[in-house]
Write a protein that holds these residues in place. Sequence first.
Motif, PDB file in Angstrom:
ATOM      1  N   UNK A  61       0.834  -1.205   0.000  1.00  0.00           N
ATOM      2  CA  UNK A  61       0.000   0.000   0.000  1.00  0.00           C
ATOM      3  C   UNK A  61       0.864   1.249   0.000  1.00  0.00           C
ATOM      4  N   UNK A  62       1.869   1.273   0.853  1.00  0.00           N
ATOM      5  CA  UNK A  62       2.733   2.466   0.949  1.00  0.00           C
ATOM      6  C   UNK A  62       3.560   2.673  -0.325  1.00  0.00           C
ATOM      7  N   UNK A  97      -6.584  -7.407  -3.477  1.00  0.00           N
ATOM      8  CA  UNK A  97      -7.465  -7.276  -4.638  1.00  0.00           C
ATOM      9  C   UNK A  97      -8.917  -7.543  -4.242  1.00  0.00           C
ATOM     10  N   UNK A  98      -9.151  -8.561  -3.435  1.00  0.00           N
ATOM     11  CA  UNK A  98     -10.505  -8.877  -2.980  1.00  0.00           C
ATOM     12  C   UNK A  98     -11.119  -7.724  -2.194  1.00  0.00           C
ATOM     13  N   UNK A  99     -10.294  -6.998  -1.461  1.00  0.00           N
ATOM     14  CA  UNK A  99     -10.763  -5.855  -0.674  1.00  0.00           C
ATOM     15  C   UNK A  99     -10.830  -4.575  -1.498  1.00  0.00           C
ATOM     16  N   UNK A 100     -10.457  -4.669  -2.770  1.00  0.00           N
ATOM     17  CA  UNK A 100     -10.440  -3.547  -3.711  1.00  0.00           C
ATOM     18  C   UNK A 100      -9.458  -2.449  -3.310  1.00  0.00           C
ATOM     19  N   UNK A 128      -3.561   0.876  -8.022  1.00  0.00           N
ATOM     20  CA  UNK A 128      -4.401   1.231  -6.881  1.00  0.00           C
ATOM     21  C   UNK A 128      -5.845   0.843  -7.159  1.00  0.00           C
ATOM     22  N   UNK A 129      -6.518   0.338  -6.129  1.00  0.00           N
ATOM     23  CA  UNK A 129      -7.937   0.024  -6.223  1.00  0.00           C
ATOM     24  C   UNK A 129      -8.758   1.163  -5.649  1.00  0.00           C
ATOM     25  N   UNK A 130     -10.069   1.018  -5.734  1.00  0.00           N
ATOM     26  CA  UNK A 130     -10.969   2.072  -5.272  1.00  0.00           C
ATOM     27  C   UNK A 130     -10.893   2.308  -3.772  1.00  0.00           C
ATOM     28  N   UNK A 145      -7.666   2.514   2.872  1.00  0.00           N
ATOM     29  CA  UNK A 145      -6.578   1.743   3.469  1.00  0.00           C
ATOM     30  C   UNK A 145      -5.469   2.663   3.973  1.00  0.00           C
ATOM     31  N   UNK A 146      -5.149   3.683   3.198  1.00  0.00           N
ATOM     32  CA  UNK A 146      -4.122   4.638   3.629  1.00  0.00           C
ATOM     33  C   UNK A 146      -4.552   5.360   4.905  1.00  0.00           C
ATOM     34  N   UNK A 147      -5.810   5.731   4.971  1.00  0.00           N
ATOM     35  CA  UNK A 147      -6.326   6.371   6.179  1.00  0.00           C
ATOM     36  C   UNK A 147      -6.206   5.465   7.389  1.00  0.00           C
ATOM     37  N   UNK A 148      -6.546   4.205   7.216  1.00  0.00           N
ATOM     38  CA  UNK A 148      -6.417   3.248   8.325  1.00  0.00           C
ATOM     39  C   UNK A 148      -4.963   3.063   8.735  1.00  0.00           C
TER      40      UNK A 148
END
Length: 96
Positions: free
Chosen positions: A10-11, A63-66, A79-81, A86-89
């Motif tokens: 993610x990062x 991918x499953x979590x988009x 990047x997914x939608x 995810x970045x916020x979390x």
Amino acid sequence: LTSTRRCYVIRILEETNSEAIPVRSLARQITAIEQGIQVEHATGKPYRSVYNTLVQTHLSVLDELDIVDYQADGKMVTEGEAMNDALGLLRILSES
């Protein structure tokens, strides 16, 4: 987001300005981080281990979590939608 390698994906995607990143590149960057070495030296068994776990587990979950869009045929990741969520979390988790 309990997996460190998923957080790295993610990062890295956040920091990358390209639209898509090859899994090989992700694996090399994560290997370099984990081994404390330069990306150019991220090879061999540690690299193969990271690459295999990304392909076999982590990218499919993301991918499953988009969070990402993982194109298994071309071994490319974008990047997914749900990437911003995810970045916020991750930011919240790093502050606690």
